[in-house]
Design a protein around this motif. Structure first.
Motif, mmCIF file in Angstrom:
data_model
loop_
_atom_site.group_PDB
_atom_site.id
_atom_site.type_symbol
_atom_site.label_atom_id
_atom_site.label_comp_id
_atom_site.label_asym_id
_atom_site.label_seq_id
_atom_site.Cartn_x
_atom_site.Cartn_y
_atom_site.Cartn_z
ATOM 1 N N GLN B 29 0.829 -1.211 0.000
ATOM 2 C CA GLN B 29 0.000 0.000 0.000
ATOM 3 C C GLN B 29 0.860 1.257 0.000
ATOM 4 O O GLN B 29 0.443 2.303 -0.474
ATOM 5 C CB GLN B 29 -0.905 0.034 1.237
ATOM 6 C CG GLN B 29 -1.990 -1.008 1.198
ATOM 7 C CD GLN B 29 -2.986 -0.878 2.343
ATOM 8 O OE1 GLN B 29 -2.890 0.010 3.174
ATOM 9 N NE2 GLN B 29 -3.943 -1.770 2.377
ATOM 10 N N LEU B 68 -7.762 -9.357 0.746
ATOM 11 C CA LEU B 68 -7.485 -8.360 1.783
ATOM 12 C C LEU B 68 -6.023 -8.359 2.222
ATOM 13 O O LEU B 68 -5.513 -7.363 2.698
ATOM 14 C CB LEU B 68 -8.392 -8.599 2.996
ATOM 15 C CG LEU B 68 -9.856 -8.223 2.767
ATOM 16 C CD1 LEU B 68 -10.739 -8.836 3.841
ATOM 17 C CD2 LEU B 68 -10.037 -6.713 2.727
ATOM 18 N N ARG B 338 -15.416 8.780 4.756
ATOM 19 C CA ARG B 338 -13.956 8.667 4.819
ATOM 20 C C ARG B 338 -13.413 7.765 3.709
ATOM 21 O O ARG B 338 -12.206 7.682 3.516
ATOM 22 C CB ARG B 338 -13.528 8.086 6.171
ATOM 23 C CG ARG B 338 -13.937 8.887 7.378
ATOM 24 C CD ARG B 338 -12.982 9.975 7.749
ATOM 25 N NE ARG B 338 -11.634 9.504 7.980
ATOM 26 C CZ ARG B 338 -10.562 10.294 7.935
ATOM 27 N NH1 ARG B 338 -10.697 11.577 7.659
ATOM 28 N NH2 ARG B 338 -9.357 9.818 8.155
ATOM 29 N N MET B 340 -13.341 4.448 3.554
ATOM 30 C CA MET B 340 -12.507 3.335 4.025
ATOM 31 C C MET B 340 -12.763 2.033 3.273
ATOM 32 O O MET B 340 -11.875 1.209 3.123
ATOM 33 C CB MET B 340 -12.690 3.127 5.532
ATOM 34 C CG MET B 340 -11.958 4.145 6.380
ATOM 35 S SD MET B 340 -10.219 4.340 5.904
ATOM 36 C CE MET B 340 -9.512 2.789 6.481
ATOM 37 N N PHE B 341 -14.008 1.814 2.824
ATOM 38 C CA PHE B 341 -14.272 0.629 1.988
ATOM 39 C C PHE B 341 -14.031 1.030 0.529
ATOM 40 O O PHE B 341 -14.553 2.051 0.074
ATOM 41 C CB PHE B 341 -15.718 0.174 2.138
ATOM 42 C CG PHE B 341 -15.997 -0.587 3.407
ATOM 43 C CD1 PHE B 341 -15.881 -1.974 3.444
ATOM 44 C CD2 PHE B 341 -16.393 0.082 4.570
ATOM 45 C CE1 PHE B 341 -16.152 -2.678 4.620
ATOM 46 C CE2 PHE B 341 -16.663 -0.621 5.741
ATOM 47 C CZ PHE B 341 -16.541 -2.007 5.768
ATOM 48 N N TRP B 358 -14.468 -5.966 -2.348
ATOM 49 C CA TRP B 358 -14.321 -4.831 -1.439
ATOM 50 C C TRP B 358 -13.078 -5.009 -0.587
ATOM 51 O O TRP B 358 -12.884 -6.059 0.011
ATOM 52 C CB TRP B 358 -15.530 -4.730 -0.503
ATOM 53 C CG TRP B 358 -16.753 -4.196 -1.164
ATOM 54 C CD1 TRP B 358 -17.776 -4.935 -1.695
ATOM 55 C CD2 TRP B 358 -17.106 -2.822 -1.351
ATOM 56 N NE1 TRP B 358 -18.737 -4.101 -2.210
ATOM 57 C CE2 TRP B 358 -18.363 -2.793 -2.009
ATOM 58 C CE3 TRP B 358 -16.485 -1.608 -1.037
ATOM 59 C CZ2 TRP B 358 -19.000 -1.602 -2.352
ATOM 60 C CZ3 TRP B 358 -17.129 -0.427 -1.369
ATOM 61 C CH2 TRP B 358 -18.366 -0.426 -2.028
ATOM 62 N N PHE B 360 -9.961 -2.427 1.814
ATOM 63 C CA PHE B 360 -9.892 -1.203 2.610
ATOM 64 C C PHE B 360 -8.824 -0.244 2.098
ATOM 65 O O PHE B 360 -7.774 -0.674 1.631
ATOM 66 C CB PHE B 360 -9.613 -1.532 4.074
ATOM 67 C CG PHE B 360 -10.751 -2.250 4.734
ATOM 68 C CD1 PHE B 360 -11.810 -1.533 5.279
ATOM 69 C CD2 PHE B 360 -10.798 -3.635 4.757
ATOM 70 C CE1 PHE B 360 -12.886 -2.185 5.856
ATOM 71 C CE2 PHE B 360 -11.874 -4.295 5.338
ATOM 72 C CZ PHE B 360 -12.912 -3.568 5.883
ATOM 73 N N ALA B 361 -9.122 1.041 2.220
ATOM 74 C CA ALA B 361 -8.145 2.069 1.877
ATOM 75 C C ALA B 361 -7.004 2.010 2.883
ATOM 76 O O ALA B 361 -7.180 1.493 3.990
ATOM 77 C CB ALA B 361 -8.806 3.441 1.929
ATOM 78 N N PRO B 363 -4.866 2.923 5.976
ATOM 79 C CA PRO B 363 -5.389 3.507 7.211
ATOM 80 C C PRO B 363 -4.794 4.862 7.568
ATOM 81 O O PRO B 363 -5.208 5.456 8.555
ATOM 82 C CB PRO B 363 -5.016 2.469 8.262
ATOM 83 C CG PRO B 363 -3.844 1.755 7.698
ATOM 84 C CD PRO B 363 -3.998 1.773 6.216
ATOM 85 N N TRP B 364 -3.821 5.340 6.794
ATOM 86 C CA TRP B 364 -3.252 6.654 7.068
ATOM 87 C C TRP B 364 -3.377 7.497 5.817
ATOM 88 O O TRP B 364 -3.492 6.966 4.716
ATOM 89 C CB TRP B 364 -1.768 6.584 7.430
ATOM 90 C CG TRP B 364 -1.207 5.246 7.756
ATOM 91 C CD1 TRP B 364 -0.944 4.759 9.002
ATOM 92 C CD2 TRP B 364 -0.813 4.195 6.839
ATOM 93 N NE1 TRP B 364 -0.414 3.488 8.909
ATOM 94 C CE2 TRP B 364 -0.335 3.115 7.614
ATOM 95 C CE3 TRP B 364 -0.834 4.055 5.461
ATOM 96 C CZ2 TRP B 364 0.139 1.921 7.057
ATOM 97 C CZ3 TRP B 364 -0.373 2.868 4.893
ATOM 98 C CH2 TRP B 364 0.106 1.824 5.692
ATOM 99 N N ARG B 365 -3.305 8.829 5.971
ATOM 100 C CA ARG B 365 -3.365 9.695 4.780
ATOM 101 C C ARG B 365 -2.081 10.507 4.708
ATOM 102 O O ARG B 365 -1.896 11.426 5.514
ATOM 103 C CB ARG B 365 -4.545 10.627 4.869
ATOM 104 C CG ARG B 365 -5.775 9.927 5.389
ATOM 105 C CD ARG B 365 -6.960 10.103 4.504
ATOM 106 N NE ARG B 365 -7.816 8.940 4.721
ATOM 107 C CZ ARG B 365 -9.115 8.914 4.509
ATOM 108 N NH1 ARG B 365 -9.716 9.978 4.058
ATOM 109 N NH2 ARG B 365 -9.811 7.810 4.721
#
Lengths: 404, 409
Positions: B29, B68, B338, B340-341, B358, B360-361, B363-365
């Motif tokens: 990621q 995932l 947000r 997230m999905f 599906w 997840f994005a 978890p940090w930006r």
């Protein structure tokens, strides 16, 4: 002190309790210099959070504070006062990484927003922790660890398995979910550091505690989106297997017999009782309806044996069975000791004791513990006098104005 | 290219199931190139794992759980159980920065793919070895699954009701262990960046999960106290629990940590008399009488939707939030906004999603190097040719003949 993975990395932390401070603790244990900025007199909220050594509240005796702040330096500073802000800017100006908690506007109001600090230090990596992130309808919601434990999708699945849904779901034990964001955040911060060193550029990292916590249960949290069905703590899927926390003579063991080969070894271990020779035992599909009966036999077989007896026998037969350990079991565990999970530390107020938590074994840059946790403001002199060049008169004045 | 900060970092993954793959998935990621070794002879069994009892997926494409832990990775088919397979795997390992493995202790050494073997072809390799209890110590050969290792670390003992048994743990607890290995890789990469030196990191699931319970061990060391199960309760503050709301299995969490929040709670529940009730006057009183207090609060929450209760309480400065199950999380307006999905294209149908899945994005930006999740997990052995041609520089003919011998797939 030997080689450290993060030696030379400078971190400034302005945060409380577990999540963000745990992130910088992990960096400190790997050799980064972490200056923890605390509010004068009161310090980090964790200093007032129990349990305490000897159960007497004392700012230098909080068990959690001690675990979460090893190898850090502590300075006190009131950033609400103009002179305090200037000092904060100087510290952030020299840092590679600033870890802070709170919404951006709280820092912008003080002239300490990312833009302000970036002007002084373009290489700065600023990691900003908030409960729900900086956008979205809940951005201003108040949240304590209990709320976050449940709103991230994890709490609702426990305790497991629940016989029905009549009782409330529970958060996970101890403070474990508060550590999740710290562990998640450090990876992104170190990645930003890797990039900073290549490009000489800093960046802003938004750290939402909810986003980070929900990623600790991705497999479960995706279930509805993928299958259009939800999952509950009754855990229907688990009921296919002999699989449970089973009481025994002196505690509990955890039994998880999933594969056919494990089933074969496990019933043999139980002395190949008559029922285990019946036709329905041949495959997982035909075993499912018999699981309540099978589990009651397991309970009967285990109830008069100790944890150690059961686990030892089962593991010798290569059956996935393990003890349900308490803190005492782990602290006394030969496995943990033989691998150096506990270090001997000396704290100026709490004394000498065993300290847990080195994350892994590194051949070249092992973690070590020079100090378990700083006393409030213990490094004021070193940082303000030696690093920033304040003289006696300045320090006396800052102290009098309660800035430090 | 996903714009992440780890652009240019290459990882070779020799790991199956969840703990190993989840660790490198965060690196993917962040922009690292992660090459996963599987083979037609031995695909990752996690491709077949499902959280619910539903029809099995096509092993080539894998399940939601596989996706995932493996999005944005490449998959190369090498039969590493053959000496020749191990030899070509070493040629590939010579071209990477990090090797991550989670076989049973001793297996990679036997195959000729252990730290010492790889160091010969890549002297500055970062090598992360993950196992259940570690490669050393009396329990090094213990067999089990993540929930068992969680209970060995103390997670089960302190989770559950005060009057109930210890809780079992879900398989996802592997992710707790995985993310510890991830920051180990990152720290080693930083050290490599400063010194050019590689290293060997030994990671154990029981120890990694134990990090999350360190304060409890310290409480035992310093105070001789064994922390027990206490549901949602706090050590000294009340109310602090989940309260029933309207609908099936719907609950709102409420935590009151100070006097001001307590008075606000009494006010919004329209029970001002509670503020003067001697059973609840101090924090200690509220804690002592929390069962009675919980019953009173439930009277107020039980007919409300959990969002309605949350909004009223938040409006009064009381920390409240719903207890979300997977459906609640997916439909939650904040989580939705947000982003997230994230829905991604998929070569097969996953669950109820036709040619989609599906995930997840991140978890940090990160403002400058955001990173992302772009692509589904690799199809089994999808990138074998590309990797051997482009990274190893192997002639097409050699790839072809290795494939015919059953070494590559």
């Amino acid at each position: 002190m030997g080689k450290k993975a993060l030696s030379g990395v400078k971190v400034v932390e302005y945060a409380n309790n577990i999540g963000a401070p745990y992130c910088s603790k992990l960096m400190a244990d790997m050799g980064a210099e972490v200056i923890k900025i605390e509010k004068p007199v009161v310090g980090d909220e964790a200093r007032r959070r129990g349990p305490f050594l000897g159960d007497v509240p004392h700012p230098e005796k909080s068990v959690i504070f001690c675990y979460v702040n090893s190898n850090k330096l502590s300075v006190t500073l009131d950033i609400e006062k103009p002179e305090g802000r200037e000092i904060f800017k100087r510290l952030a100006g020299e840092a590679d990484i600033l870890i802070k908690e709170g919404l951006p506007e709280e820092f912008e109001r003080l002239g300490l927003g990312y833009r302000d600090l970036k002007e002084i230090n373009p290489r700065l990596i600023m990691a900003s922790f908030t409960p729900y992130g900086e956008s979205g309808p809940y951005r201003n919601y108040k949240a304590y660890p209990l709320n976050l434990s449940h709103v991230c999708g994890i709490g609702n699945q426990y305790p497991l398995p629940s016989p029905d849904l009549s009782r409330e779901p529970t958060k996970l034990g101890g403070n474990c979910q508060e550590y999740h964001p710290g562990v998640m955040a450090i990876t992104a911060i170190l990645a930003a550091l890797f990039w900073q060193r290549k490009t000489n550029k800093g960046q802003y990292i938004e750290m939402s505690l909810q986003d980070m916590q929900l990623c600790f249960a991705k497999t479960e949290n995706a279930v509805y989106a993928v299958y259009g069905k939800t999952m509950t703590r009754m855990s229907e899927n688990l009921q296919k297997f002999p699989l449970a926390v089973v009481p025994c003579k002196d505690g509990y063991v955890n039994t998880m017999i999933l594969q056919d080969v494990e089933w074969g070894r496990f019933v043999e271990l139980m002395g190949s009782p008559e029922w285990s020779k019946e036709e329905w035992t041949k495959s997982i599909m035909t075993r499912i309806p018999h699981m309540p009966m099978v589990n009651s036999h397991i309970v009967d077989w285990m109830k008069n044996q100790t944890k150690a007896e059961i686990v030892d026998k089962a593991q010798k037969a290569r059956c996935p069975v393990g003890p349900v350990n308490t803190a005492k079991d782990i602290v006394e565990s030969e496995q943990f000791h033989s691998r150096g999970f506990f270090a001997e530390v000396q704290h100026p107020v709490m004394g000498k004791f065993k300290f847990p938590g080195r994350p892994f074994l590194c051949s070249e840059t092992p973690c070590s513990y020079e100090s378990p946790a700083p006393v409030l403001g213990q490094d004021n002199d070193m940082i303000y006098r030696e690093r920033l060049g304040y003289g006696d008169a300045d320090l006396a004045r800052l102290k009098e104005k309660r800035i430090i | 290219m996903n714009g992440g900060p780890l652009q240019g970092v290459r990882i070779l993954e020799l790991s199956y199931f969840l703990a190993g793959p989840a660790a490198t998935s965060l690196m993917a990621q962040l922009g690292a190139e992660v090459i996963k070794v599987e083979s037609i002879q031995r695909p990752d069994p996690w491709r077949m794992f499902q959280s619910l009892p539903v029809a099995p997926p096509d092993i080539r494409y894998g399940s939601s759980a596989y996706d995932l832990a493996n999005t944005d990775k490449l998959c190369v088919g090498i039969n590493i159980s053959k000496p020749k397979g191990a030899e070509v795997a070493r040629r590939l390992a010579a071209k990477v920065d990090i090797v991550s493995e989670n076989f049973t202790p001793g297996v990679v050494d036997r195959l000729g793919l252990g730290y010492e073997d790889i160091r010969k072809v890549k002297p500055d390799i970062i090598y992360v070895s993950s196992s259940s209890c570690g490669n050393t110590g009396p329990l090094r050969d213990y067999v089990g699954y993540a929930p068992i290792f969680a209970s060995m670390s103390g997670a089960s003992h302190c989770t559950g009701y005060e009057d109930g048994p210890p809780s079992f743990f879900l398989g996802g607890v592997d992710q707790w262990s995985a993310y510890v290995a991830t920051f180990g890789m990152m720290a080693a990469l930083i050290h490599h960046q400063s010194t050019g030196e590689g290293q060997f990191i030994q990671h154990a699931s029981v120890e990694a999960i134990a990090l999350y319970f360190g304060d409890q061990y310290l409480d035992y060391i310093l105070n001789n106290r064994i922390a027990n199960r206490k549901g949602n309760r706090h050590g000294s503050c009340a109310p602090h629990n989940c309260y029933r709301c309207a609908g099936e299995d719907k609950w709102v969490t409420i935590a009151v940590m100070n006097e001001r929040e307590w008075l606000s709670l009494c006010r919004v529940m329209e029970k001002p008399e509670l503020a003067n009730d001697s059973r609840f006057s101090t924090s200690t009183d509220r804690w002592t009488n929390q069962k009675e207090l919980d019953a009173i609060i439930t009277e107020w929450t039980k007919d409300k939707d959990y969002y309605e209760a949350t909004e009223i309480l938040q409006g009064a400065g009381v920390a409240a939030a719903p207890s979300l199950d997977p459906e609640g999380l997916f439909k939650d307006p904040h989580v939705k906004q947000r982003g997230m999905f994230v829905q991604i294209d998929h070569p097969a149908t996953v669950g109820i999603n036709e040619k989609k899945d599906w995930v997840f994005a991140p978890p940090w930006r990160l403002s400058e190097t955001p990173g992302s999740v772009k692509r589904h997990a690799p199809i089994l052995c999808e990138h074998t040719d590309r990797i051997f041609e482009e990274i190893v520089g192997m002639p097409k003919k050699e790839i072809q003949s290795l494939r015919e011998e059953g070494i590559l797939s």
